[in-house]
Design a protein around this motif. Structure first.
Motif, short mmCIF file in Angstrom:
data_model
loop_
_atom_site.label_atom_id
_atom_site.label_comp_id
_atom_site.label_asym_id
_atom_site.label_seq_id
_atom_site.Cartn_x
_atom_site.Cartn_y
_atom_site.Cartn_z
N UNK A 59 55.73 46.75 41.52
CA UNK A 59 56.91 45.81 41.58
C UNK A 59 57.66 46.12 42.97
N UNK A 60 57.28 47.36 43.67
CA UNK A 60 57.72 47.50 44.72
C UNK A 60 57.06 47.03 46.20
N UNK A 61 56.07 46.64 45.78
CA UNK A 61 54.96 46.07 46.79
C UNK A 61 55.34 44.80 47.46
N UNK A 62 55.02 44.20 48.69
CA UNK A 62 55.32 42.87 49.03
C UNK A 62 54.76 41.75 48.15
N UNK A 63 55.45 40.81 48.07
CA UNK A 63 55.08 39.85 46.96
C UNK A 63 53.93 39.15 47.46
N UNK A 64 53.23 38.80 46.22
CA UNK A 64 52.11 38.03 46.28
C UNK A 64 51.87 37.42 44.80
N UNK A 65 51.38 36.26 44.39
CA UNK A 65 51.16 35.86 43.21
C UNK A 65 50.03 36.66 42.52
N UNK A 66 50.05 36.89 41.06
CA UNK A 66 49.05 37.79 40.67
C UNK A 66 47.70 36.59 40.51
N UNK A 78 41.69 35.10 37.06
CA UNK A 78 42.13 36.51 36.36
C UNK A 78 41.91 36.57 34.84
N UNK A 79 40.85 36.99 34.34
CA UNK A 79 40.58 36.86 32.95
C UNK A 79 41.33 37.57 31.83
N UNK A 80 41.38 37.20 30.62
CA UNK A 80 42.21 37.51 29.59
C UNK A 80 41.62 38.77 28.52
N UNK A 81 42.38 39.28 27.95
CA UNK A 81 42.02 40.26 26.91
C UNK A 81 41.86 39.58 25.66
N UNK A 124 43.88 49.02 46.15
CA UNK A 124 43.92 47.83 45.53
C UNK A 124 42.72 47.82 44.63
N UNK A 125 42.44 47.68 43.31
CA UNK A 125 41.27 47.81 42.68
C UNK A 125 40.79 46.31 42.60
N UNK A 126 39.50 45.89 43.04
CA UNK A 126 38.97 44.67 42.78
C UNK A 126 38.52 44.43 41.71
N UNK A 127 38.03 45.44 40.75
CA UNK A 127 37.24 45.22 39.70
C UNK A 127 37.75 44.57 38.69
N UNK A 128 39.16 45.02 38.44
CA UNK A 128 40.05 44.29 37.55
C UNK A 128 40.61 43.28 38.17
N UNK A 129 40.50 42.12 37.99
CA UNK A 129 40.95 40.86 38.90
C UNK A 129 42.36 40.75 38.76
N UNK A 130 42.99 41.34 37.88
CA UNK A 130 44.52 40.84 37.90
C UNK A 130 45.22 42.05 38.70
N UNK A 131 44.50 43.18 38.70
CA UNK A 131 45.14 44.39 39.64
C UNK A 131 45.45 44.01 40.96
N UNK A 132 45.99 43.01 41.32
CA UNK A 132 46.46 42.83 42.68
C UNK A 132 47.80 43.61 42.89
N UNK A 133 47.86 43.91 44.46
CA UNK A 133 48.92 45.06 44.42
C UNK A 133 50.25 44.46 43.92
N UNK A 134 50.65 43.26 44.40
CA UNK A 134 52.17 42.84 43.93
C UNK A 134 51.90 42.04 42.67
N UNK A 135 52.62 42.85 41.57
CA UNK A 135 52.56 42.29 39.95
C UNK A 135 54.04 42.90 39.53
N UNK A 136 54.40 42.55 38.36
CA UNK A 136 55.47 43.03 37.65
C UNK A 136 56.62 42.98 38.75
N UNK A 137 56.60 42.03 39.49
CA UNK A 137 57.75 41.90 40.50
C UNK A 137 59.22 41.36 40.00
N UNK A 138 60.07 42.28 40.39
CA UNK A 138 61.46 41.83 40.20
C UNK A 138 62.00 40.92 41.30
#
Ligand code: TXA
Ligand code: MG
Length: 316
Positions: free
Chosen positions: A309-316, A60-63, A218-232
């Motif tokens: 945030x509402x999606x099933x959990x997975x690590x980004x 997952x690349x950085x800015x 799910x956008x696979x071009x932005x590698x960090x844009x996996x479905x579960x993120x920002x998870x409470x």
């Protein structure tokens, strides 16, 4: 790691923070969007320390954050289209994914070995002063443990990463509150992550249409844009008009809730308070429900973060 150093957001503090960055340390700092966890993007060991502190997967690349457009020119190839966008939106919350120059000197881990680099010049005096004093491009993901809610205050950073980083610039709360819009230009303009700068604003500058991500894909071009993120840490139900079964309702506009993102229905205010409210109420350990947010303007970015945030959990 040794004790975290709190840096004052003044000239002296920023000079010390810049010194630590140049020495290979990790320093969290405020931007207009969220707090970033910075390190010298030309120093492989410093960049590795970001991935380690966050527990971030290496794919997952950085800015890379720059102090000015000149610094960006040394890192990436800037087409006329890209130059027009920088002119219109920089400094600001538009990140551009552009071809990496072979002589950029960027540590390969920053781009996760992609041929492109994401670059951004934040619209934030403290951040720009720090970047200018550091004099190097600063790789900075949001300063939260990977997959968790992004930080919009210095205290959020300390709560999440505490002793795992070198220091934090003790700035004010972030005013935008959701991460930057990420745009790629090849083959045609396309938003990889929605943010405060909308497709419509970008299209108006370019005079051509700009593709937006489909909500359900799910956008696979932005590698960090996996479905579960920002998870409470608790379940989150979207588009709720009432609280069910022990839920805490987060309201918006006409739906009051236990707490509201914005009683007036102001979406800018909702974006600025979103992550603080999610953090405060996840800490109560009860399931959360949240009122519908209109899907236009910065509401597109809010809804993107809420779906993740509402999606099933997975690590980004
Ligand atoms: O507002 C922001 O952008 C904040 C502040 C600190 O500037 N930063 C931020 O960074 O949100 P981070 O790492 O949490 O998100 C960066 C996103 C990730 O989804 C990553 O996959 C994507 O940018 N990204 C980075 N480089 C990329 C590239 N070369 N191509 C496509 N996506 C890229
Ligand atoms: Mg992030």
């Amino acid at each position: 790691m040794s004790d975290l150093i709190p840096f004052a957001p003044n000239d002296d503090g920023l000079a010390q923070a810049a010194h630590l960055l140049r020495a290979g340390g990790t320093v969290a700092f405020p931007t207009e969007t969220v707090y970033g966890l910075g390190a010298d993007a030309t120093n492989p060991a410093a960049v590795a320390a970001i991935y380690a502190a966050k527990g971030r997967p290496s794919f997952n690349p950085l800015i890379a954050h720059v102090a000015d457009i000149d610094m960006a020119h040394r890192l990436v190839d800037i087409s006329n289209t890209a130059a027009r966008l920088m002119q219109a939106f920089w400094p600001g919350d538009l990140t551009l994914v552009l071809p990496l120059r072979p002589d950029a000197g960027i540590a390969p881990a920053v781009t996760a070995d992609l041929p492109t680099l994401a670059v951004r010049m934040p619209n934030h005096t403290t951040a720009l002063t720090l970047l200018a004093k550091a004099g190097v491009p600063v790789a900075a993901p949001s300063a939260n443990p990977s997959g968790r809610i992004s930080p919009t205050t210095a205290q959020h950073v300390i709560d999440g990463l505490g002793q795992r980083i070198g220091g934090v610039v003790m700035g004010a709360a972030c005013t935008v509150g959701v991460e930057s819009t990420i745009l790629t230009l090849t083959p045609t303009p396309r938003i990889l992550r929605p943010g405060g700068i909308t497709a419509g604003q970008i299209a108006a500058v370019l005079g051509q249409s700009v593709d937006e991500p489909q909500a359900h894909v799910t956008d696979i071009t932005a590698p960090g844009q996996l479905t579960s993120h920002y998870a409470p840490t608790v379940p989150l139900r979207l588009n709720a008009t009432d609280a069910r079964d022990g839920e805490i309702l987060i309201g918006f506009g006409d739906i009051p809730g236990t707490v509201s993102l914005s009683p007036d229905g102001d979406m800018g205010h909702a974006a600025a308070t979103l992550f603080t409210i999610l953090r405060r109420y996840e800490a109560k350990g009860k399931p959360l429900a949240i009122a519908p947010i209109p899907d236009h303007g910065i509401g597109v970015a809010i809804n993107d973060r809420l779906r993740r945030a509402a999606a099933p959990r997975q690590k980004d």
